[in-house]
Design an enzyme around this catalytic site. Structure first.
Site: not given
Ligand code: FPP
Length: 245
Positions: A20, A68
């Site tokens: 996250d 998501n």
């Molecule tokens: C949460 O951060 C992260 C996600 C919803 C997606 C995770 C994806 C990756 C690490 C990249 C893609 C993965 C691969 C294996 C290619 P957030 O967007 O909720 O962050 P925030 O809470 O700060 O908004």
């Protein structure tokens, strides 16, 4: 870290991570959220390498949750394109390092191109990494409730077709209907970015996992920080509801 056999025994076999903080990482740099996801995706490789070095056998990474889908189309598109890139770019390195890649979750709702890239990469590592050093499991369109829904559908079919005997249902039977049926439950669950919640991730499987929360945002969660989480795990006393004798 682990200096002798007793210490080695304490290395977690399976670590699960809620990656996250990509969005906040990008915002702090005045960039689009996709920029943070790219940095997050680059960090996946570093943390998998660290897990390999430590002798961890399974690592499960929450890359796309069933929730998501609520994100803007542009962000979902960026995530699918990063997934395509990840599987295509990293496959050679994964095979060279004897790393098996699998997924949990229902990818049938992903774009066809992404589904095909994932299927091809998984098939290739399955053939070429028969005795993997580590298994990397990406949770893709995964959520515990959806996993349970799909599991219950299969379970009901098996009851109806007399494949299962309703009088012989135990915990193992239930686990056999989860996406993780071939994988031991996580020993340690890590969540980055300071949020202290589980967000529909492996809710049954983490019944007895140790939890580790850190304020570090996922793109900044370095190999050193990962090692720190493992050291914290190794100091814990797991009793599984029993007592130390
Ligand atoms: C949460 O951060 C992260 C996600 C919803 C997606 C995770 C994806 C990756 C690490 C990249 C893609 C993965 C691969 C294996 C290619 P957030 O967007 O909720 O962050 P925030 O809470 O700060 O908004």
């Amino acid at each position: 870290m682990a200096e002798n056999i007793d210490e080695m025994r304490k290395i977690p076999c399976h670590v699960a991570i809620i990656m996250d903080g990509n969005g906040r990482w990008a915002k702090a740099r005045n960039k689009e959220r996709a920029f943070g996801h790219r940095a997050g995706s680059e960090n996946v490789i570093k943390v998998v390498e660290a897990a390999c070095d430590l002798g961890i056998k399974y690592i499960t990474l929450y890359a796309f949750s069933t929730e998501n889908w609520k994100r803007p189309q542009s962000e979902k598109k960026a995530l699918f394109s990063l997934l395509n890139e990840f599987y295509k770019k990293e496959i050679k390195r994964l095979i060279k390092n004897n790393i098996l890649i699998k997924h949990i979750g229902d990818i049938s709702l992903f774009p066809k191109k992404t589904q095909d890239i994932i299927a091809a990469a998984e098939a290739e590592t399955l053939v070429k990494c028969s005795d993997p050093i580590i298994t990397v499991i990406l949770a893709l369109n995964y959520g515990s409730f959806d996993e349970l829904r799909r599991g219950l559908i299969s379970f009901s079919h098996d009851i109806k077709n007399n494949i299962l005997d309703i009088d012989n249902i135990n915990n193992e039977t239930i686990f056999n209907y989860l996406d993780t049926k071939d994988v031991p439950s996580p020993d340690l669950l890590i969540r980055t970015s300071g949020e202290c919640r589980l967000s529909n991730f492996l809710l049954l499987q983490i019944a007895y996992s140790e939890l580790y929360f850190t304020n570090t945002l996922w793109p900044d969660f370095s190999k050193e920080e990962f090692s720190k989480s493992i050291t914290s795990y190794m100091k814990r006393d797991r009793r599984y509801g029993g007592i130390d004798l």
